[in-house]
Design an enzyme around this catalytic site. Structure first.
Site, mmCIF file in Angstrom:
data_model
loop_
_atom_site.group_PDB
_atom_site.id
_atom_site.type_symbol
_atom_site.label_atom_id
_atom_site.label_comp_id
_atom_site.label_asym_id
_atom_site.label_seq_id
_atom_site.Cartn_x
_atom_site.Cartn_y
_atom_site.Cartn_z
ATOM 1 N N TYR A 133 -24.379 -70.686 -77.574
ATOM 2 C CA TYR A 133 -25.128 -71.435 -76.875
ATOM 3 C C TYR A 133 -25.980 -71.021 -75.986
ATOM 4 O O TYR A 133 -25.773 -70.386 -74.865
ATOM 5 C CB TYR A 133 -23.751 -72.298 -76.016
ATOM 6 N N LYS B 234 -27.020 -73.454 -80.392
ATOM 7 C CA LYS B 234 -27.229 -74.854 -79.480
ATOM 8 C C LYS B 234 -28.670 -74.140 -78.806
ATOM 9 O O LYS B 234 -28.472 -73.243 -77.683
ATOM 10 C CB LYS B 234 -26.124 -75.272 -78.871
#
Lengths: 289, 289, 289, 289
Positions: free
Chosen positions: C133, C161
């Site tokens: 992330y 992400k």
């Protein structure tokens, strides 16, 4: 070269040309009332980067013409066009300016080697003392201690106008290069700069606060911290007011209240609004307290 | 005005003057081989901010003289000295440039109102179509959608060269101002720009990749995403190489390999090192694959 | 794993504990009405970084319990305390979450090698698919293409992400790692992300705009740019409103208007002011247009 | 509360638990050899943000247990989970810590009103003296003089740990709030901080340089600038070396050379490399010069 040096404001006529009478008055005020040790001419405060080359030459000439023998004069000649910078440097040298100074080249993200080449050429071609003008908040060019060392090793480079707040770096620089001069560019931190090894200070607020600045600087020499602190606190109250409407335009406004024709701003800088003028009306009172 | 517009490089002689023959060759290459829709002259890529006013005029003249009737010409005239900017704008208009463009004033931290006043005066005094040149990474001036709206409402302002990566803002702008033109300034993101509503693109890499750029732009018009993606990927491989040694100097190097005299960089920009040249030797091969 | 994945909001009780009923309703709304492809649980949107470990476990359990068989579940487990992160990862794996995700460690300025070691240990100790992330605006950790390559080479790391706007870098990553998955984290740029190679999108606004997001995503698959553009434009009008009072609190407010108890914010996040509520009243209307 | 306060390092075992014996040795060294005026426990330097709550409690207990009656103790309790922060604050108060301190909440971009609410709740719930810990380089939260005024007006807030370099703002704060305490957080600028009105300093390097720091601080009280400058220069030579391999890990390494078991770093912080250790070998020599 040391002590308190005013970064001179430039009074303009409404059409953007230099207001010569106003300029002479501002110079005299700096010399006769503020009694500063020198003038820094053609820098950010002079709105020089908005002027054409001919106006810059005129600025250098008028100031030199008005000046006393014992006042140090520094001409800021930095320009993105290197040929213009060299011409201005030769002119200032010929006029008798004690030193040149040049902002690090801006707009493009030049590498350090390119910046160093810029100073090398400027100093080779003008052959006159040069003060590096480092102002990372305006230019983005941030130097390490080693970078500064390389610039200071260039022939003719005598010092740095250090417009930054990292005093540990400043102390390190002064200690590594005791023979070079380092000027504070952060007027509201003159005291900690003086403590940290600065040889003097170059700043716009000294147009109005030069006397205070000299007091601080001399107090530090005599280790009189109480005086230094008290006067810095007084200065900073004024500076807070100057910042509200813009330092250069506020200085001009206060000059006008004193009967000195500090003229207009150079376009696209704007004048103070009515509300800002009301706020700036406090400044004169605080200064003279 | 739309499509692919090359931000033209300027070939210099070693002494910093314009290499006219080289310049004409580069212009012809853009028109005859790249077949771009227009040229953006005097911008960052042209190293214009390092040139004196006379050289900028010469640049505008030579390019105009070399150009074909149906190629759109935009003259970037922005300068910190407003009088110079106005003079350059009038000259370009008289020469027959289709539009003017001006970088937002830089170095000083101008307020939005000051920047707006700058464009107001420029457009009033030149009375010719104006494209705002917004490049926050170089100038620090970041505009909101509302700010852009105010600038686009000025008479003569026809669009924006948008050198930023916020595509949601771009989409919003195009939707709110469908009659204005918006040009991508991020060559490596031409595809997503075209998708997001850009009317075209102005970029330095189109000196060498203008054909690819046209292919992407046309593929998007035909919703041929596969082609667009494939060509953007090819372009980006080249751009990655161009970035390593500096885009402008690498473009000049590749031109020379093609037998086009793209000349020297303007000081203080440096030329490629030998190692960077070796790396750049890959570029030509990838381009022609 | 691909498509539209909602970064789930967490309804809280006034005392900061999880509002279980509200949470179940929000989950159902995402599955039954928005029909998104998956849920990202425990990320920034879930206000997870403000929760204690026990609440995070509870969150994972409730969501899993409410979910349908064919909805993908990702548990964000990143925490500055590595032991907590590992425990949460094992718990989520055991609960049947399809993948884990972890924010790059923040607050301290960790070197890339330290960040890589963090993911190495997390993935070794949990032995479950991991999605990096990356959110440089929140963490300051900015990765080059090479850095991403090193992280993607770690066993169990299946994708990123990517909460950034550099689409050229995204395209490059997808092309170099076609077998990995890359999710857009910029909801207002879903269309250009999808064009540039993203396998899907993870975002907070999909709690309310998941249907629009699926439409865009599917239109891009079919090269139906007109639809994609129209729907993205609609989404962005809503997002502009959501941004005004804060995205998470505005989403909760709109849920409440729909009769879904989306609960309170976790302290110190504040609720919408009355004025912000008035502004947010427009959102529902636009959404349903 | 004033003077030199060490931001305590935490010796860890290889498994990330606290090395109690090592911790006690480090505390004793600070008290018996450095003779600092206080300890700041659980801050950035303690690697506290990487620890679990139980370890933080243990840290507070061990340090308190080892401490002498006249040493001031400050517990940094700030945590993103407000309930944890409150529990830690109550524990530290009960243990007899003289004051609490809390980092401004980080990761999310909280508004000033949210940050103020955070301190209001922390101070209401713990009812014990609180020192705001402001570290914008780590948290992004930058306060104006007016913001600080609002925080200082909260009941129980007694001062600020000011980890910034704007000394004009610090001077302004001290002058506006003479009854509050302001601590320098920039060890390499201790002298200018002391001159500018700081009541003391909290820093990591005082684990090894506490004696120097006291000398500087006392020299400033006596207006002995020469001594202050000389010792600050000595400190800064050491700090430059500490920065090369990372301040916390380098301090631990030097402690080990002195025979004090300062333990491991908390994961994901790494230990010094062999090359960095060679460099750090110079530190001990300089310190003892």
């Amino acid at each position: 070269m040391k002590g308190i040096i005013t970064a001179l404001i430039t009074p303009f006529n409404e059409d953007g040309t230099i207001n010569e009478e106003g300029l002479r008055e501002v110079v005299r005020y700096n010399l006769d009332v503020m009694k500063v040790n020198g003038l820094y001419v053609g820098g950010s405060t002079s709105e020089s980067f908005l002027m054409d080359e001919e106006s810059k030459r005129q600025l250098f000439k008028i100031v030199k013409d008005e000046i006393d023998v014992d006042t140090k004069l520094i001409a800021q000649i930095g320009a993105l066009n290197i040929e213009e910078a060299v011409r201005l440097g030769k002119e200032a040298k010929e006029l008798g300016y004690d030193a040149l100074s040049a902002i690090t080249p801006y707009y493009y993200k030049f590498s350090f080697q390119e910046i160093k080449a810029y100073y090398k050429r400027l100093t080779d071609d003008t052959d006159h003392p040069m003060i590096i003008y480092s102002n990372p908040a305006f230019t983005g060019a941030q130097f390490s201690v080693e970078d500064y060392g390389e610039l200071l090793a260039l022939p003719n480079v005598i010092g740095v106008k250090y417009t930054d707040t990292d005093l540990a770096k400043l102390g390190n620089l002064k200690e590594s290069h005791p023979e070079k001069v380092f000027f504070s560019g952060a007027d509201e931190m003159l005291l900690p700069f003086a403590i940290s090894g600065a040889d003097g200070a170059i700043g716009s607020t000294y147009n109005l606060l030069g006397e205070d600045a000299r007091t601080i600087y001399e107090a530090v020499q005599k280790s009189d911290l109480e005086t230094a602190r008290r006067v810095q606190s007084h200065m900073n109250k004024v500076i807070d007011f100057l910042l509200e409407g813009g330092v250069y335009s506020s200085i001009k406004y206060v000059f006008k209240q004193k009967g000195i024709d500090a003229g207009y701003m150079k376009f696209p800088f704007r004048e103070l609004t009515d509300e800002e003028k009301k706020n700036a009306d406090n400044i004169l009172e605080i200064i003279e307290k």
